[in-house]
Design an enzyme around this catalytic site. Structure first.
Site, PDB file in Angstrom:
ATOM      1  CE  LYS A   1       2.570   8.864   0.046  1.00 23.64           C
ATOM      2  NZ  LYS A   1       2.186   9.337  -1.299  1.00 23.64           N
TER       3      LYS A   1
ATOM      4  CB  SER B   1       0.220   6.561  -2.953  1.00 19.36           C
ATOM      5  OG  SER B   1       0.888   7.807  -3.085  1.00 19.36           O
TER       6      SER B   1
ATOM      7  CB  SER C   1      -0.693  10.222  -4.361  1.00 14.44           C
ATOM      8  OG  SER C   1      -0.621   9.188  -5.308  1.00 14.44           O
TER       9      SER C   1
END
Length: 468
Positions: A80, A155, A179
């Site tokens: 990420k 996320s 997330s």
């Protein structure tokens, strides 16, 4: 043998270790898929092809020397873009920040590098990881491979889209309020949030509530377990033989055990918002419960009650770090409406407000774990509704955006507050081809039990592992 990306990560691992597949061949295969498919998906923000191929060549040289091979020898993945990877720009998904090249790996990236994994790049995230969707002001939104008009969640949405589309075999995500589990549920993956403290992370001072923990996103339970074994950074997990397994992979492959499972649709957000299940979410939850019963588990209605002050306390602690984020006033115009609103709200709170919220959540953790202790596991819906269209959250003001997020994922953040492990497991396919999941919450440090039941559900339901 089918196409390389159709193989599981475990199958790829074994081919690499036996020398029947080179790390360069596998890395090049995935880089070609990223090149062809990422423009339509927005999964990757940055692709580090040259570095990845160099690392793959080094892995192949190590194999040729007959050296001991680390657990993830030659396996590609992605990180990420909230996570520092040495030599690569970190954006945090924000147009308000000066984007700089990371001088060192973050702790988890360093662990996975030592485990032999090869990073192919950085994936799309919401600004500062605040949201359960992966849209920001610096790049096109990440899209759901099952339907590109829909969000893959967040996320860890870019990472989930990459795994679901076969751009990487698996990927680590981070989970501070759902997330990992939310995008896994939206894209038909296994998503595991480990117990607090299980996986190496950064400074606890940057996460006031100690909500965030890294966990695996994968297409199968065994693949998630393989990655988790490497993420915990225990030397004895770095097996030198293809047949050797770490404890979590062993639990997933063994898949034995029967549990008392409490069933609940209660949400701690219900005191603040209207919380319910849409038709597909309700059907999916019922399908998951039937499969659990068919697998021999004892299902019991759990009469759970949550502190009505949860919503305000969680938002206060979750967004506290925004107050001191180093964003010059002249660059605040680059913030999304949600981030700017939450930053202003955080800056307006006093130290007493923050201390009170922390105390509320500390008591919430104690009370919730006590209620859950009557059961081995808790089963909830993974999500309250099917994946939402791109732009759905941002089409209104910031408070509506936040409310919609809570209604979409009303069952995940309380797990982070309590520090418990939880897993999202696909259990149902809608008429439109979307995937829906069930969430299982474990006792403290009971990730092996979650992987056991996840593997049982895979065997019970036998849902196709198709790459769209």
């Amino acid at each position: 043998m089918g196409a390389l990306h159709e193989l599981t990560a475990l199958e790829q691992r074994d081919l690499l270790r036996r020398g029947e597949l080179s790390a360069r061949e596998l890395t090049a295969h995935y880089l070609e898929r990223i090149d062809s498919r990422n423009p339509a998906l927005g999964a990757f923000l940055t692709v580090t092809a040259d570095t990845a191929l160099e690392e793959a060549d080094a892995a192949d040289r190590r194999h040729a020397r007959g050296a001991d091979l680390p657990a993830l020898h030659g396996l590609p993945l992605a990180h990420k873009d909230l996570t520092d990877v040495v030599g690569v720009v970190t954006t945090h998904g924000s147009a308000a920040l000066q984007h700089t090249v990371a001088a060192a790996d973050s702790p988890l990236v360093a662990v996975l590098r030592r485990a032999g994994a090869i990073s192919l790049g950085k994936t799309q995230v919401p600004e500062f990881g605040l949201s359960c969707y992966s849209e920001n002001l610096i790049a096109p939104p990440s899209r759901n491979p099952l339907n590109v008009s829909l969000s893959p969640g967040g996320s860890s949405g870019g990472s989930a889209a990459a795994v679901a589309a076969g751009l990487v075999p698996f990927a680590p995500g981070t989970d501070g309020g759902g997330s990992v589990r939310i995008p896994a549920a939206a894209t038909g993956l296994i998503g595991l949030k480990p117990n607090r403290g299980r996986v190496p992370s950064g400074s606890g001072q940057t996460d006031l509530g100690q909500f965030v923990v890294a966990g695996p996103l994968a297409r199968t339970t065994a693949d998630a377990a393989l990655l988790l074994d490497a993420m915990v950074d225990e030397p004895n997990f770095h097996a030198t033989s293809a047949a050797a397994h770490g404890p979590f992979l062993e639990a997933a492959l063994r898949a034995t055990g029967r549990f008392r499972i409490g069933v609940s649709t209660a949400s701690p957000f219900a005191a603040a918002f209207s919380i319910g299940l849409d038709d597909d979410a309700s059907v999916a939850f019922d399908a998951g419960l039937r499969a659990l019963g068919d697998a021999g588990h004892d299902l019991v209605e759990a009469d759970l009650h949550y502190d009505p002050r949860y919503h305000e306390a969680f938002q206060t602690v979750w967004t506290a770090g925004l107050a001191n984020a180093r964003i010059p006033a002249a660059r605040e115009a680059g913030l999304t409406p949600l981030a700017l609103t939450l930053r202003r709200r955080a800056q307006g709170r006093s130290a007493t407000d923050l201390a009170t919220a922390v105390d509320i959540l500390r008591q919430f953790e104690q009370d919730t774990i006590e209620q859950y202790s009557a059961f081995d596991l808790i089963a909830t819906p993974a999500l309250g509704m099917t994946p939402r269209p791109i732009g759905w959250y941002t089409s209104a003001d910031a408070d509506t955006d936040y409310r919609r997020q809570c209604q979409y994922s009303p069952y995940t953040s309380m797990v982070n507050v309590c520090g418990l492990p939880a897993i999202s497991v696909p259990v149902y396919s809608t008429a439109g081809g979307l995937s829906m999941s069930i969430q299982l919450i474990g006792r403290p440090s009971a990730e092996a039990d979650l992987l056991t039941v996840s593997a049982q559900l895979e065997d019970q339901l036998r849902l196709p592992r198709r790459i769209p």
